[in-house]
Write a protein that holds these residues in place. Structure first.
Motif: not given
Ligand code: MG
Length: 276
Positions: A192-209, A237-244
């Motif tokens: 139950x970890x939250x993964x977040x990924x920003x490209x520059x200032x924009x949040x692109x990926x956010x999901x729980x494991x 272990x794989x990436x959540x939605x929000x890839x380019x």
């Protein structure tokens, strides 16, 4: 416990890290030996500002083992161009990245622009194997996990597709940023970890494991039924939605971008993107 690999006064060391005090404590061994033998303290505590963090593990025993299509929403976003490919996999999809593509925190991801125009990011939870594992069960998989860190499964989408097998498009130099450190399994609720990924200032990926299709114990049970994993092996272990490539039109990486990945309890991994 948090473990880092770093350079201090020209010497590569591994040590424990205290983010609150902003210090590192050098240890006598490199990271692979620490994983097998435990820490042996050596040398004075150093301010974190006096060292440069490197990839926690640059030389795992095997290729880095990867899992494809392990989140439902990501499966949908990459399957819109291949309608037959959008069903949930019955078994985990495994592939590998060459370990030579591992880089550390703040190191630039250098875009091989002569080779690819479609370079993408994938924020992922990485599992570090703690001891030799063969034929393990889901119920005892936790005993074989040393810890966790952040990884970015950088991918050249055009190269990935061109060669049918994903290996080359996933293994270009610099295509696996990792770090900033390893957090041992006892400090982490990996499910139950939250993964977040920003490209520059924009949040692109956010999901729980928690939304993985195949859980970490299931992945390790499947991998080790017939294949041996060693201490220091890395499984991403794989990436959540929000890839380019999931955007329409796609939004691939470009010179000057900055990627920031945060996973709760594991820290923040930042890498600038630089054109070749
Ligand atoms: Mg991936």
């Amino acid at each position: 416990m948090k473990y880092a690999t770093f350079i201090h006064q020209g010497q590569q060391l591994a040590g424990t890290l205290d983010p609150g005090r902003q210090t590192v404590q050098p240890l006598a061994f490199d990271m692979l030996t620490i994983i097998q033998k435990g820490p042996m303290f050596q040398g004075p505590v150093l301010p974190l500002s006096a060292v440069q963090l490197l990839a926690p593990i640059a030389n795992p025993p095997h290729n880095v083992i990867c899992v494809g299509k392990n989140y439902h929403e990501h499966l949908k976003e990459v399957s819109h161009t291949a309608p037959s490919g959008d069903s949930v996999p019955e078994y985990p999809i495994f592939f590998t990245k060459a370990s030579t593509c591992i880089i550390g925190p703040n190191e630039p991801i250098i875009l091989p622009t002569l080779l690819s125009q479609k370079i993408d990011y994938e924020a992922e939870l990485a599992v570090i194997i703690g001891k030799r594992a063969k034929n393990i069960s889901e119920s005892n998989a936790a005993e074989y996990i040393f810890g966790y860190m952040i990884a970015n499964d950088v991918t050249a989408r055009d190269v990935q597709k061109r060669h049918q097998q994903w290996f080359l498009g996933k293994s270009l130099d610099g295509f696996l940023p990792t770090g900033p450190w390893i957090v041992t399994a006892d400090e982490v609720n990996a499910h139950d970890l939250t993964i977040r990924c920003w490209v520059n200032q924009e949040l692109r990926q956010q999901a729980s494991t928690a939304s993985m299709i195949f859980s970490i114990p299931k992945l390790l049970q499947t991998l080790t039924s017939g294949m041996t994993l060693e201490a220091g092996d890395i499984v991403i272990t794989g990436t959540p939605a929000g890839v380019g490539m999931g955007f329409n039109p796609p939004r691939f990486l470009k010179n000057g971008d900055n990627i920031r990945i945060e996973i709760s309890q594991l820290g923040i991994l930042i890498n600038p993107v630089v054109g070749a």
